[in-house]
Design a protein around this motif. Structure first.
Motif, PDB file in Angstrom:
ATOM      1  N   TYR A 168       0.840  -1.195   0.000  1.00  0.00           N
ATOM      2  CA  TYR A 168       0.000   0.000   0.000  1.00  0.00           C
ATOM      3  C   TYR A 168       0.879   1.251   0.000  1.00  0.00           C
ATOM      4  O   TYR A 168       1.929   1.279   0.649  1.00  0.00           O
ATOM      5  N   TYR A 186       0.492   5.395   0.947  1.00  0.00           N
ATOM      6  CA  TYR A 186      -0.312   6.433   1.580  1.00  0.00           C
ATOM      7  C   TYR A 186       0.442   7.749   1.504  1.00  0.00           C
ATOM      8  O   TYR A 186       1.668   7.780   1.384  1.00  0.00           O
ATOM      9  N   TYR A 196      -3.183   0.396  -3.834  1.00  0.00           N
ATOM     10  CA  TYR A 196      -2.928  -0.907  -3.235  1.00  0.00           C
ATOM     11  C   TYR A 196      -2.567  -1.899  -4.338  1.00  0.00           C
ATOM     12  O   TYR A 196      -3.213  -1.946  -5.391  1.00  0.00           O
ATOM     13  N   LEU A 225       4.079   7.303   2.751  1.00  0.00           N
ATOM     14  CA  LEU A 225       4.264   6.079   3.528  1.00  0.00           C
ATOM     15  C   LEU A 225       3.945   4.857   2.675  1.00  0.00           C
ATOM     16  O   LEU A 225       3.002   4.862   1.889  1.00  0.00           O
ATOM     17  N   ALA A 247      -3.921  -9.596   1.654  1.00  0.00           N
ATOM     18  CA  ALA A 247      -4.915  -8.536   1.766  1.00  0.00           C
ATOM     19  C   ALA A 247      -6.274  -9.075   2.126  1.00  0.00           C
ATOM     20  O   ALA A 247      -7.127  -8.349   2.586  1.00  0.00           O
ATOM     21  N   SER A 248      -6.491 -10.348   1.894  1.00  0.00           N
ATOM     22  CA  SER A 248      -7.809 -10.908   2.179  1.00  0.00           C
ATOM     23  C   SER A 248      -7.990 -11.045   3.676  1.00  0.00           C
ATOM     24  O   SER A 248      -7.020 -11.172   4.425  1.00  0.00           O
ATOM     25  N   ILE A 288     -10.434  -9.374   6.973  1.00  0.00           N
ATOM     26  CA  ILE A 288     -10.716  -8.007   7.383  1.00  0.00           C
ATOM     27  C   ILE A 288      -9.722  -7.472   8.403  1.00  0.00           C
ATOM     28  O   ILE A 288      -9.757  -6.315   8.769  1.00  0.00           O
ATOM     29  N   SER A 289      -8.828  -8.303   8.894  1.00  0.00           N
ATOM     30  CA  SER A 289      -7.935  -7.815   9.931  1.00  0.00           C
ATOM     31  C   SER A 289      -6.480  -8.063   9.593  1.00  0.00           C
ATOM     32  O   SER A 289      -5.658  -8.274  10.476  1.00  0.00           O
ATOM     33  N   ASN A 290      -6.143  -7.981   8.324  1.00  0.00           N
ATOM     34  CA  ASN A 290      -4.737  -8.146   7.960  1.00  0.00           C
ATOM     35  C   ASN A 290      -3.927  -6.995   8.534  1.00  0.00           C
ATOM     36  O   ASN A 290      -4.368  -5.852   8.503  1.00  0.00           O
ATOM     37  N   GLU A 291      -2.758  -7.291   9.068  1.00  0.00           N
ATOM     38  CA  GLU A 291      -1.945  -6.244   9.686  1.00  0.00           C
ATOM     39  C   GLU A 291      -1.016  -5.630   8.654  1.00  0.00           C
ATOM     40  O   GLU A 291      -0.285  -6.342   7.976  1.00  0.00           O
ATOM     41  N   GLN A 292      -1.049  -4.320   8.574  1.00  0.00           N
ATOM     42  CA  GLN A 292      -0.145  -3.596   7.693  1.00  0.00           C
ATOM     43  C   GLN A 292       1.059  -3.126   8.484  1.00  0.00           C
ATOM     44  O   GLN A 292       0.918  -2.557   9.567  1.00  0.00           O
ATOM     45  N   PHE A 328       4.209  -0.617   8.387  1.00  0.00           N
ATOM     46  CA  PHE A 328       4.562   0.617   7.700  1.00  0.00           C
ATOM     47  C   PHE A 328       6.068   0.846   7.691  1.00  0.00           C
ATOM     48  O   PHE A 328       6.769   0.509   8.650  1.00  0.00           O
ATOM     49  N   GLY A 329       6.533   1.468   6.613  1.00  0.00           N
ATOM     50  CA  GLY A 329       7.892   1.978   6.577  1.00  0.00           C
ATOM     51  C   GLY A 329       7.948   3.338   7.245  1.00  0.00           C
ATOM     52  O   GLY A 329       6.911   3.893   7.639  1.00  0.00           O
TER      53      GLY A 329
END
Lengths: 116, 112
Positions: A33, A35, A48, A91, A98-99, A101-105, A107-108
């Protein structure tokens, strides 16, 4: 293990120039992703990727913005004819999938872009 | 357009005090997440709530998802200077897709 890395950490450019921002996701993460976070705001979704394809690019503000992920790993966000309003922290995040509803992203640290 | 409104925008408190920050929307979300972000870094996930009325605890932090899945709160007990940071709520729309919507955040400063 290495987290998400982004280069450069800072980029200063002049109005009208072209810039590329790079994101190296966590190895094995299929979802990526981008942002944009302006001062005093939360991250704003841009695009995405699932694998190599852009599954949702509805957040790209206009056609000056483009992103690629040719081999399903590293991604590059490209901004043409930069404008002062493009100044922000960009970001990148990746997740295992991605599938669900609670996948953890993850971040850099972001690339701070300043357009003079 | 789905929006997440966070309040307060800024909070400065003394060490040891309790606080609650809020995340509200007129839209229904399939899940809500809370992140903490420190200067120069990306957000770090604290918790995900998915069921209306769900309450999750993470040490001194208590997270609640509203019954209608339109709002959430974060309560911190006995705040410490290490809790200082920007707290962001984020959600995925019930209509599906992979787009994550973020609120503008609550900036918390805990004084020693």
């Amino acid at each position: 293990g290495a987290g998400v890395s982004q280069t450069p950490s800072n980029k200063v450019t002049e109005k009208g120039k072209y810039v590329e921002l790079r994101c190296d996701p966590i190895s094995g993460h299929t979802a990526l992703y981008w942002y944009r976070q302006s001062l005093g705001q939360g991250p704003e979704f841009l695009i995405y990727f699932q694998g190599t394809g852009a599954a949702d690019d509805s957040g790209l503000p206009n056609d000056r913005f483009f992103a690629v992920r040719p081999e399903g790993s590293v991604s590059t966000l490209k901004i043409q004819r930069t404008e002062r309003g493009d100044s922000a922290v960009y970001l990148c995040a990746s997740s295992l999938m991605a599938s669900g509803i609670s996948n953890e992203q993850f971040f850099g640290p972001g690339t701070r872009l300043t357009v003079l | 357009t789905q929006l997440l409104e966070q309040s307060p925008q800024f909070l400065s408190i003394q060490e040891g005090e309790n606080l609650t920050v809020y995340c509200n929307s007129s839209s229904v979300f399939s899940s809500l997440q809370w992140y903490r972000q420190e200067p120069g870094e990306g957000p770090v996930l604290l918790v995900t709530v998915v069921t209306g009325g769900e309450v999750k605890k993470l040490k001194r932090l208590t997270f609640q998802f509203g019954d209608a899945r339109k709002d959430s709160s974060l309560h911190i007990t006995a705040a410490q200077p290490g809790d200082t940071g920007l707290y962001l709520c984020a959600g995925k729309a019930e209509t599906g897709g992979f787009k994550t919507i973020f609120g503008a955040g609550t900036r918390l400063f805990v004084k020693a």
